[in-house]
Design a protein around this motif. Sequence first.
Motif, PDB file in Angstrom:
ATOM      1  N   CYS A   1      19.734 -18.125  61.770  1.00  0.00           N
ATOM      2  CA  CYS A   1      18.483 -18.873  61.724  1.00  0.00           C
ATOM      3  C   CYS A   1      18.014 -18.903  60.281  1.00  0.00           C
ATOM      4  O   CYS A   1      18.605 -18.263  59.409  1.00  0.00           O
ATOM      5  CB  CYS A   1      17.427 -18.244  62.634  1.00  0.00           C
ATOM      6  N   ASP A   2      16.967 -19.633  60.030  1.00  0.00           N
ATOM      7  CA  ASP A   2      16.457 -19.743  58.667  1.00  0.00           C
ATOM      8  C   ASP A   2      16.069 -18.365  58.139  1.00  0.00           C
ATOM      9  O   ASP A   2      15.532 -17.525  58.864  1.00  0.00           O
ATOM     10  CB  ASP A   2      15.249 -20.674  58.656  1.00  0.00           C
ATOM     11  N   ASP A   3      16.341 -18.135  56.859  1.00  0.00           N
ATOM     12  CA  ASP A   3      16.071 -16.826  56.269  1.00  0.00           C
ATOM     13  C   ASP A   3      14.593 -16.445  56.279  1.00  0.00           C
ATOM     14  O   ASP A   3      14.253 -15.267  56.144  1.00  0.00           O
ATOM     15  CB  ASP A   3      16.597 -16.779  54.824  1.00  0.00           C
ATOM     16  N   SER A   4      13.716 -17.424  56.456  1.00  0.00           N
ATOM     17  CA  SER A   4      12.282 -17.130  56.461  1.00  0.00           C
ATOM     18  C   SER A   4      11.877 -16.232  57.625  1.00  0.00           C
ATOM     19  O   SER A   4      10.847 -15.552  57.567  1.00  0.00           O
ATOM     20  CB  SER A   4      11.465 -18.428  56.504  1.00  0.00           C
ATOM     21  N   PHE A   5      12.700 -16.197  58.666  1.00  0.00           N
ATOM     22  CA  PHE A   5      12.405 -15.334  59.814  1.00  0.00           C
ATOM     23  C   PHE A   5      12.804 -13.882  59.552  1.00  0.00           C
ATOM     24  O   PHE A   5      12.459 -12.993  60.324  1.00  0.00           O
ATOM     25  CB  PHE A   5      13.133 -15.835  61.065  1.00  0.00           C
ATOM     26  N   LYS A   6      13.528 -13.655  58.478  1.00  0.00           N
ATOM     27  CA  LYS A   6      14.114 -12.338  58.244  1.00  0.00           C
ATOM     28  C   LYS A   6      13.269 -11.452  57.333  1.00  0.00           C
ATOM     29  O   LYS A   6      13.656 -10.328  57.030  1.00  0.00           O
ATOM     30  CB  LYS A   6      15.525 -12.515  57.665  1.00  0.00           C
ATOM     31  N   LYS A  35      -3.191 -16.767  61.841  1.00  0.00           N
ATOM     32  CA  LYS A  35      -3.936 -16.457  63.071  1.00  0.00           C
ATOM     33  C   LYS A  35      -5.231 -17.259  63.142  1.00  0.00           C
ATOM     34  O   LYS A  35      -5.576 -17.825  64.193  1.00  0.00           O
ATOM     35  CB  LYS A  35      -4.239 -14.967  63.133  1.00  0.00           C
ATOM     36  N   LEU A  36      -5.941 -17.360  62.026  1.00  0.00           N
ATOM     37  CA  LEU A  36      -7.189 -18.114  61.994  1.00  0.00           C
ATOM     38  C   LEU A  36      -6.944 -19.619  62.111  1.00  0.00           C
ATOM     39  O   LEU A  36      -7.686 -20.331  62.790  1.00  0.00           O
ATOM     40  CB  LEU A  36      -7.937 -17.809  60.695  1.00  0.00           C
ATOM     41  N   THR A  37      -5.890 -20.091  61.468  1.00  0.00           N
ATOM     42  CA  THR A  37      -5.585 -21.526  61.491  1.00  0.00           C
ATOM     43  C   THR A  37      -5.350 -22.034  62.900  1.00  0.00           C
ATOM     44  O   THR A  37      -5.829 -23.112  63.269  1.00  0.00           O
ATOM     45  CB  THR A  37      -4.345 -21.823  60.616  1.00  0.00           C
ATOM     46  N   TYR A  38      -4.621 -21.262  63.701  1.00  0.00           N
ATOM     47  CA  TYR A  38      -4.256 -21.712  65.037  1.00  0.00           C
ATOM     48  C   TYR A  38      -5.058 -21.012  66.140  1.00  0.00           C
ATOM     49  O   TYR A  38      -4.746 -21.182  67.321  1.00  0.00           O
ATOM     50  CB  TYR A  38      -2.747 -21.518  65.250  1.00  0.00           C
ATOM     51  N   ALA A  91       6.921 -23.429  57.944  1.00  0.00           N
ATOM     52  CA  ALA A  91       6.625 -22.226  57.162  1.00  0.00           C
ATOM     53  C   ALA A  91       5.719 -21.254  57.904  1.00  0.00           C
ATOM     54  O   ALA A  91       5.706 -20.054  57.603  1.00  0.00           O
ATOM     55  CB  ALA A  91       5.989 -22.623  55.831  1.00  0.00           C
ATOM     56  N   ASP A  92       4.948 -21.751  58.884  1.00  0.00           N
ATOM     57  CA  ASP A  92       4.035 -20.878  59.637  1.00  0.00           C
ATOM     58  C   ASP A  92       4.690 -20.263  60.872  1.00  0.00           C
ATOM     59  O   ASP A  92       4.154 -19.315  61.450  1.00  0.00           O
ATOM     60  CB  ASP A  92       2.793 -21.661  60.071  1.00  0.00           C
ATOM     61  N   LEU A  93       5.826 -20.804  61.276  1.00  0.00           N
ATOM     62  CA  LEU A  93       6.458 -20.351  62.517  1.00  0.00           C
ATOM     63  C   LEU A  93       6.862 -18.877  62.496  1.00  0.00           C
ATOM     64  O   LEU A  93       6.609 -18.145  63.469  1.00  0.00           O
ATOM     65  CB  LEU A  93       7.659 -21.244  62.828  1.00  0.00           C
ATOM     66  N   PRO A  94       7.462 -18.361  61.413  1.00  0.00           N
ATOM     67  CA  PRO A  94       7.814 -16.937  61.393  1.00  0.00           C
ATOM     68  C   PRO A  94       6.613 -16.023  61.625  1.00  0.00           C
ATOM     69  O   PRO A  94       6.721 -15.009  62.320  1.00  0.00           O
ATOM     70  CB  PRO A  94       8.416 -16.736  59.999  1.00  0.00           C
ATOM     71  N   GLY A  95       5.472 -16.380  61.076  1.00  0.00           N
ATOM     72  CA  GLY A  95       4.285 -15.558  61.269  1.00  0.00           C
ATOM     73  C   GLY A  95       3.838 -15.529  62.715  1.00  0.00           C
ATOM     74  O   GLY A  95       3.388 -14.485  63.224  1.00  0.00           O
TER      75      GLY A  95
END
Length: 401
Positions: free
Chosen positions: A203-208, A220-223, A293-297
């Motif tokens: 998967c994309d390295d951003s998840f790691k 958390k506040l955004t969504y 970019a927000d998905l890993p969080g």
Amino acid sequence: MKAESAIKNLKAESTELEQSSFGLSALSFPLRIGFDGKRAANNLTGLGNYSRSLIMTLSGQFPDNQYFVYSSKVKSAKQIDSFFEKDNITLKLPKDGAFLWRTLNILKDLGRDQVQVFHGLSHEIPFAIQHTKIKSIVTIHDLIFLRFPEYYQFIDRKLYEWKSKSACKRADKIIAISEKTKADIVEFYGTDPDKIEVIYQSCDDSFKNALPQQSLKRIKLTYNLPDKYILNVGTIEKRKNLKVIIQALKNVDEEYKLVVIGKQTSYFKEVEKEMEKLGLSNRVIFLKNIPFADLPGIYQMASLFVYPSFYEGFGIPVIEALYSGTPVIAATGSCLEEAGGPYSIYISPTDVSSLSYQINHVLSNPSLQKEMKEKGLEFVQKFNSPNVTQQLMDCYKNVLS
């Protein structure tokens, strides 16, 4: 008539292609590798992310090679634009018109660019590529359209079958993304198992990488995410089986909500009706068009990831969750055990009571959560990008040898 003429012209030119563009020896270095870029250049999710991630990791790990991405058009988007900023990744658009380009006329461009191996990243390769000296590889993600034909329109199913079966027959090598997909190719198409190599996806390295607390707080506040939530990611369609999570949620501790991220299809109406019937509308949050970019969080803040899909080719969301340090409950019946490993939990996709029990069991047991997180993260290292990328490069070299 126009298509027939194009085919005749292509066959007439195949000898010229062989004699003109391949003065390079098959194993000359650096390599010149072409990719079907339809998804990489246009899709912002799913196979688009997969295609870009695969090519990007190849370009970084093996920077001396040249990587050509062929697409009849390109979408303007940040993640696509930045992808083509890499010095050794080149976007190639049609020189002679887009009609039949991906299936036929692309071979002229491959010849001009002296491409040595062409990788069809999603079930198809150019027609008649087998009549040139260009070696070809096709990735087959799944044959769900044959395993569960009821989920597809008749014309779509037949088109998918024709393209993938033809590609499997003509390609020099087939990459299956799981052992289950390999078994399906052998079963449905009668393909020699030795022609198929299983190379798992990463998967994309951003998840790691764990995001800093400041970034998590912003997300958390955004969504408007709750403090405690169960996460499900994927297209909201019947095969993904979201309704069984809704049914199980009825018997899950009320302090936990369900966050769902995915494109809505007509199946969404069934899910809505089930939520209303069970009085759960206030416990389910649907998020759409989430920046990648927000998905890993969102994964990293989830208490549990649940993925009860009836059938998958591999299950990228499962490894995204494991890399994010989130415990996983998934379904039996396809390949999700390959993605989730022995420390995730698996239930029958139709067993609502078992799903409820396992969700409650994990959420109420901190020591079990800790073990699932640690052991899951340890297991998922087998899908790390450098490992997968090396296997791909070895595959390219093997077909050229």
